[in-house]
Every structure is written in structure tokens, then in C-alpha cells.
Design a protein around this motif. Structure first.
Motif, PDB file in Angstrom:
ATOM      1  N   ASN A  93       0.833  -1.214   0.000  1.00  0.00           N
ATOM      2  CA  ASN A  93       0.000   0.000   0.000  1.00  0.00           C
ATOM      3  C   ASN A  93       0.860   1.253   0.000  1.00  0.00           C
ATOM      4  O   ASN A  93       0.518   2.250  -0.642  1.00  0.00           O
ATOM      5  CB  ASN A  93      -0.911   0.005   1.235  1.00  0.00           C
ATOM      6  N   TYR A  94       1.986   1.205   0.706  1.00  0.00           N
ATOM      7  CA  TYR A  94       2.858   2.376   0.793  1.00  0.00           C
ATOM      8  C   TYR A  94       3.570   2.626  -0.538  1.00  0.00           C
ATOM      9  O   TYR A  94       3.664   3.774  -0.988  1.00  0.00           O
ATOM     10  CB  TYR A  94       3.876   2.191   1.914  1.00  0.00           C
ATOM     11  N   THR A  95       4.099   1.571  -1.157  1.00  0.00           N
ATOM     12  CA  THR A  95       4.803   1.748  -2.431  1.00  0.00           C
ATOM     13  C   THR A  95       3.856   2.237  -3.523  1.00  0.00           C
ATOM     14  O   THR A  95       4.215   3.104  -4.331  1.00  0.00           O
ATOM     15  CB  THR A  95       5.461   0.425  -2.855  1.00  0.00           C
ATOM     16  N   THR A  96       2.636   1.682  -3.556  1.00  0.00           N
ATOM     17  CA  THR A  96       1.647   2.142  -4.538  1.00  0.00           C
ATOM     18  C   THR A  96       1.270   3.594  -4.297  1.00  0.00           C
ATOM     19  O   THR A  96       1.134   4.393  -5.233  1.00  0.00           O
ATOM     20  CB  THR A  96       0.383   1.263  -4.473  1.00  0.00           C
ATOM     21  N   MET A  97       1.117   3.937  -3.029  1.00  0.00           N
ATOM     22  CA  MET A  97       0.723   5.300  -2.675  1.00  0.00           C
ATOM     23  C   MET A  97       1.811   6.300  -3.049  1.00  0.00           C
ATOM     24  O   MET A  97       1.533   7.356  -3.628  1.00  0.00           O
ATOM     25  CB  MET A  97       0.440   5.356  -1.171  1.00  0.00           C
ATOM     26  N   PHE A  98       3.073   5.994  -2.731  1.00  0.00           N
ATOM     27  CA  PHE A  98       4.168   6.918  -3.037  1.00  0.00           C
ATOM     28  C   PHE A  98       4.358   7.104  -4.537  1.00  0.00           C
ATOM     29  O   PHE A  98       4.884   8.133  -4.973  1.00  0.00           O
ATOM     30  CB  PHE A  98       5.466   6.419  -2.414  1.00  0.00           C
ATOM     31  N   ALA A  99       3.953   6.114  -5.332  1.00  0.00           N
ATOM     32  CA  ALA A  99       4.119   6.207  -6.786  1.00  0.00           C
ATOM     33  C   ALA A  99       3.010   7.001  -7.459  1.00  0.00           C
ATOM     34  O   ALA A  99       3.125   7.344  -8.639  1.00  0.00           O
ATOM     35  CB  ALA A  99       4.162   4.795  -7.389  1.00  0.00           C
ATOM     36  N   GLU A 101       0.624  10.130  -8.516  1.00  0.00           N
ATOM     37  CA  GLU A 101       0.740  11.565  -8.696  1.00  0.00           C
ATOM     38  C   GLU A 101      -0.137  12.308  -7.696  1.00  0.00           C
ATOM     39  O   GLU A 101       0.239  13.376  -7.184  1.00  0.00           O
ATOM     40  CB  GLU A 101       0.331  11.940 -10.123  1.00  0.00           C
ATOM     41  N   GLY A 102      -1.319  11.752  -7.388  1.00  0.00           N
ATOM     42  CA  GLY A 102      -2.224  12.391  -6.441  1.00  0.00           C
ATOM     43  C   GLY A 102      -1.635  12.505  -5.053  1.00  0.00           C
ATOM     44  O   GLY A 102      -1.832  13.523  -4.371  1.00  0.00           O
ATOM     45  N   PHE A 103      -0.889  11.491  -4.640  1.00  0.00           N
ATOM     46  CA  PHE A 103      -0.256  11.538  -3.326  1.00  0.00           C
ATOM     47  C   PHE A 103       0.827  12.607  -3.283  1.00  0.00           C
ATOM     48  O   PHE A 103       0.927  13.366  -2.317  1.00  0.00           O
ATOM     49  CB  PHE A 103       0.335  10.172  -2.982  1.00  0.00           C
ATOM     50  N   ARG A 104       1.618  12.698  -4.348  1.00  0.00           N
ATOM     51  CA  ARG A 104       2.675  13.713  -4.380  1.00  0.00           C
ATOM     52  C   ARG A 104       2.075  15.121  -4.395  1.00  0.00           C
ATOM     53  O   ARG A 104       2.606  16.035  -3.763  1.00  0.00           O
ATOM     54  CB  ARG A 104       3.566  13.485  -5.600  1.00  0.00           C
ATOM     55  N   THR A 105       0.962  15.283  -5.097  1.00  0.00           N
ATOM     56  CA  THR A 105       0.280  16.583  -5.084  1.00  0.00           C
ATOM     57  C   THR A 105      -0.220  16.927  -3.689  1.00  0.00           C
ATOM     58  O   THR A 105      -0.102  18.073  -3.231  1.00  0.00           O
ATOM     59  CB  THR A 105      -0.900  16.558  -6.073  1.00  0.00           C
ATOM     60  N   ALA A 106      -0.790  15.922  -3.006  1.00  0.00           N
ATOM     61  CA  ALA A 106      -1.299  16.141  -1.644  1.00  0.00           C
ATOM     62  C   ALA A 106      -0.167  16.517  -0.698  1.00  0.00           C
ATOM     63  O   ALA A 106      -0.328  17.411   0.148  1.00  0.00           O
ATOM     64  CB  ALA A 106      -2.021  14.886  -1.151  1.00  0.00           C
ATOM     65  N   VAL A 107       0.981  15.856  -0.811  1.00  0.00           N
ATOM     66  CA  VAL A 107       2.127  16.170   0.046  1.00  0.00           C
ATOM     67  C   VAL A 107       2.625  17.591  -0.231  1.00  0.00           C
ATOM     68  O   VAL A 107       2.909  18.361   0.701  1.00  0.00           O
ATOM     69  CB  VAL A 107       3.258  15.146  -0.169  1.00  0.00           C
ATOM     70  N   PHE A 108       2.716  17.945  -1.524  1.00  0.00           N
ATOM     71  CA  PHE A 108       3.168  19.288  -1.887  1.00  0.00           C
ATOM     72  C   PHE A 108       2.224  20.353  -1.329  1.00  0.00           C
ATOM     73  O   PHE A 108       2.665  21.371  -0.769  1.00  0.00           O
ATOM     74  CB  PHE A 108       3.269  19.413  -3.413  1.00  0.00           C
ATOM     75  N   ASN A 109       0.924  20.109  -1.475  1.00  0.00           N
ATOM     76  CA  ASN A 109      -0.060  21.068  -0.949  1.00  0.00           C
ATOM     77  C   ASN A 109       0.009  21.159   0.567  1.00  0.00           C
ATOM     78  O   ASN A 109      -0.132  22.249   1.144  1.00  0.00           O
ATOM     79  CB  ASN A 109      -1.470  20.673  -1.385  1.00  0.00           C
ATOM     80  N   ASN A 110       0.213  20.027   1.229  1.00  0.00           N
ATOM     81  CA  ASN A 110       0.347  20.047   2.685  1.00  0.00           C
ATOM     82  C   ASN A 110       1.558  20.863   3.127  1.00  0.00           C
ATOM     83  O   ASN A 110       1.517  21.566   4.144  1.00  0.00           O
ATOM     84  CB  ASN A 110       0.461  18.633   3.237  1.00  0.00           C
ATOM     85  N   ILE A 111       2.645  20.771   2.363  1.00  0.00           N
ATOM     86  CA  ILE A 111       3.835  21.568   2.674  1.00  0.00           C
ATOM     87  C   ILE A 111       3.518  23.056   2.537  1.00  0.00           C
ATOM     88  O   ILE A 111       3.920  23.877   3.382  1.00  0.00           O
ATOM     89  CB  ILE A 111       5.014  21.170   1.765  1.00  0.00           C
ATOM     90  N   LEU A 112       2.783  23.417   1.471  1.00  0.00           N
ATOM     91  CA  LEU A 112       2.375  24.810   1.303  1.00  0.00           C
ATOM     92  C   LEU A 112       1.541  25.283   2.483  1.00  0.00           C
ATOM     93  O   LEU A 112       1.754  26.381   3.020  1.00  0.00           O
ATOM     94  CB  LEU A 112       1.582  24.977   0.006  1.00  0.00           C
TER      95      LEU A 112
END
Length: 325
Positions: A93-99, A101-112
Motif C-alpha cells: 500500500n505504501y509503495t503504490t501510494m508513493f508512486a 501523482e495524487g499523493f505527491r500533489t497532496a504532500v506538496f499542498n500540505n507543505i504549502l
């Protein structure tokens, strides 16, 4: 059974159970485990004194273990299985999630969110606390600024939906654009910047919290230091930034980290305003998307959020302890 009667019974059982537990545990400790004996009475008293604090802590530790530690361990274990919970897939679940694009967008937005909201809310709260401190009508201004704290996140989102409405007759932004002769727009559909339009809502809510805490800290500054700075010829800006701010820096950091923890867990605003569409997804809303489709991955996202929040919480606790000392 009526809610009032239920509450009374719960209070009676809870309080009575606590009192009974403490009396019974002390009796067992003093009469059964370490009974008073002529040959070893002093040593038994010392032993009972060492054990007694743990008897008092046990109910709280048990409750924390049951309602905090167990769910965390259970959630992590659940994240290692597929959606049905029948097949062990390890970190799949973690490897699929990290791969994704939606997860990376969510992380980027959370950083903002974690950069902009605490900084803006803390700065505005400090600014308002300083500007209204010496005014006669300062308490009225503080009350008005603190008022959004009484509104739920969903309620605040609905209020700001009218502000951002693409109808010039309703939305303030498009009303201004209409006066200037520009076409109406939907601020919540502008890529990247729509995240900041959402952040403004939380800044509006949390500025009152920062103002109250920092106002109390400013009033706790010794007047002698300010008077000495005035005698030395310091101007108001130097007094504020070089005298006042350094003395309340610990409080500023605590306010900052407290708002940061809230930001990392915020969900209501994004869900009510955009539903995570238009690239406004953040980790909690991303988790909700998968909660009804893939329980294993949703649990994995929840665990990632906890890991991100944990260092900030530890830092906050340490700073609070320094303030107390």
C-alpha cells in the motif's frame, strides 16, 4: 433513557469507580502486598511509597494504551493488508501510494499549508495583539477578530464560498473585477493559487487564537526593559522587534507549532470548498478518498500523517516545558 440521566449515571459510575479503585488499590498495597510488620515495617513503607504513584497513573496509562497506542499499532498492521484484509501485502500500500501523482500533489499542498498558514496566522495575531494593546477600543477589536474561532470549519467554508462566488452580485472578488471591467472568474479553479484561497480561511480562523496567546505574552513583558530601551533612544520598531519579540519567542514558537499541527490534520475546509478537486488535494482529503475504496491504503495514508505530525508535537511539548520552566 434520556441523555441527562445517562450522563448522571456515567458521572456517578465514573467518579465512584475512581474513588473505589484508589481506596481498594491502597488497601491492597498497604495491607496485602506490603503489610506492616515489626521486623521490616520501615522497608515496607518505602516500597509502598515507590509503588503508589504507579497505582495512580495506571488508569490513565491504561486508557492511553487502549485508546491511543492500540489503535496506532492496529492501524499500522491493517495497512499491511489488502482491501479485504485477507491478504498480507507488506508495504504494498505504501509503495503504490508513493508512486501516485495524487499523493505527491497532496504532500506538496500540505507543505504549502504548513509553511503559509502558521506563518500568516502567527504574524497577523502578533500584529493585532501589539496594535490593539494600548487602544481603548482594543478589547472590542480583539473580540471581533477572535469571533471566527467560534465558527466550525465547515461553517467558515460556507461563508467564504460566498466571498469566492463567481457571480459579481455575490462574490466580493468578482464584484471588484466587475467594477474594473474584468470578466468573472472562479478563484477555486485557478491552479496553484486556489490552495492559497483555501488557506486564507484557516488563517482567518486561527489569527484570533494566535492573538489571544501572544497578547497575554506581550503583557507579561517587564516594563523595565521597555523603559530602558526608550531611554536609550530606541524607536517603536526597534522596541517591538529587538526587545519584545525576543522575550516572547518561546510563546511564538509554541503558537506556530500548535497551528502547524492543526494544519497537518485539517480536512473540513478542502472537503467543503473543492472536495479535493482542481489540484487542492491534501493528505487528509486524499485519505478520505480511499477510505471508501481501499481501506488498506487509507490506513497507510493515516499512518503517514501521524508520522509527519509526531515530530511537530514532540517539539511543541518541549517548547511548552521550556516556557513553564
Amino acid at each position: 433513557m434520556s441523555p441527562i440521566l445517562q450522563g448522571l449515571i456515567t458521572i456517578i459510575i465514573g467518579v465512584g469507580g475512581c474513588v473505589g479503585y484508589f481506596f481498594a488499590s491502597n488497601w491492597v498495597l498497604d495491607k496485602v502486598i506490603f503489610p506492616p510488620r515489626t521486623d521490616d515495617h520501615g522497608r515496607n513503607i518505602n516500597r509502598a511509597t515507590m509503588v503508589r504513584p504507579w497505582l495512580f497513573l495506571f488508569p490513565a496509562m491504561f486508557a492511553l494504551g487502549l485508546y491511543l497506542v492500540y489503535p496506532v499499532v492496529g492501524s499500522f498492521w491493517r495497512s499491511l493488508f489488502n482491501r479485504s484484509g485477507e491478504e498480507f501485502i507488506g508495504l504494498g500500500n505504501y509503495t503504490t501510494m508513493f508512486a501516485e501523482e495524487g499523493f505527491r500533489t497532496a504532500v506538496f499542498n500540505n507543505i504549502l499549508w504548513a509553511i503559509f498558514v502558521p506563518a500568516a496566522a502567527t504574524f497577523l495575531g502578533l500584529l493585532v495583539a501589539q496594535l490593539t494593546d494600548k487602544l481603548k477600543w482594543g478589547n472590542i477589536a480583539k473580540s471581533l477578530i477572535f469571533m471566527p474561532m467560534a465558527i466550525s470549519f465547515v461553517g467558515a467554508s460556507l461563508i467564504w464560498k460566498f466571498v469566492y462566488a463567481n457571480d459579481p452580485d455575490i462574490g466580493i472578488i468578482n464584484a471588484v473585477r466587475d467594477v474594473l471591467g474584468a470578466d468573472p472568474i472562479d478563484p477555486l479553479q485557478i491552479p496553484f493559487w486556489n490552495n492559497f484561497f483555501l488557506m486564507v480561511i484557516l488563517v482567518w480562523i486561527q489569527t484570533g487564537f494566535a492573538m489571544v496567546i501572544l497578547s497575554a505574552a506581550l503583557r507579561g513583558i517587564p516594563e523595565e526593559t521597555i523603559e530602558a530601551a526608550i531611554i536609550d533612544g530606541a524607536n517603536p520598531f526597534q522596541i517591538f522587534f529587538k526587545i519584545k519579540v525576543p522575550q516572547i519567542m518561546g510563546t511564538i514558537v509554541v503558537v506556530w507549532t500548535t497551528i502547524t499541527i492543526l494544519v497537518l490534520k485539517v480536512f473540513d475546509i478542502v472537503y467543503a470548498m473543492t472536495g479535493g478537486n482542481f489540484d487542492t488535494e491534501i493528505l487528509p482529503s486524499y485519505m478520505m478518498d480511499y477510505m471508501f475504496r481501499d481501506d488498506g491504503r487509507a490506513t497507510a495514508v493515516a499512518f503517514v500523517i501521524m508520522i509527519i505530525v509526531l515530530p511537530v508535537m514532540v517539539w511543541n511539548i518541549r517548547q511548552a516545558r521550556k516556557e513553564m520552566n
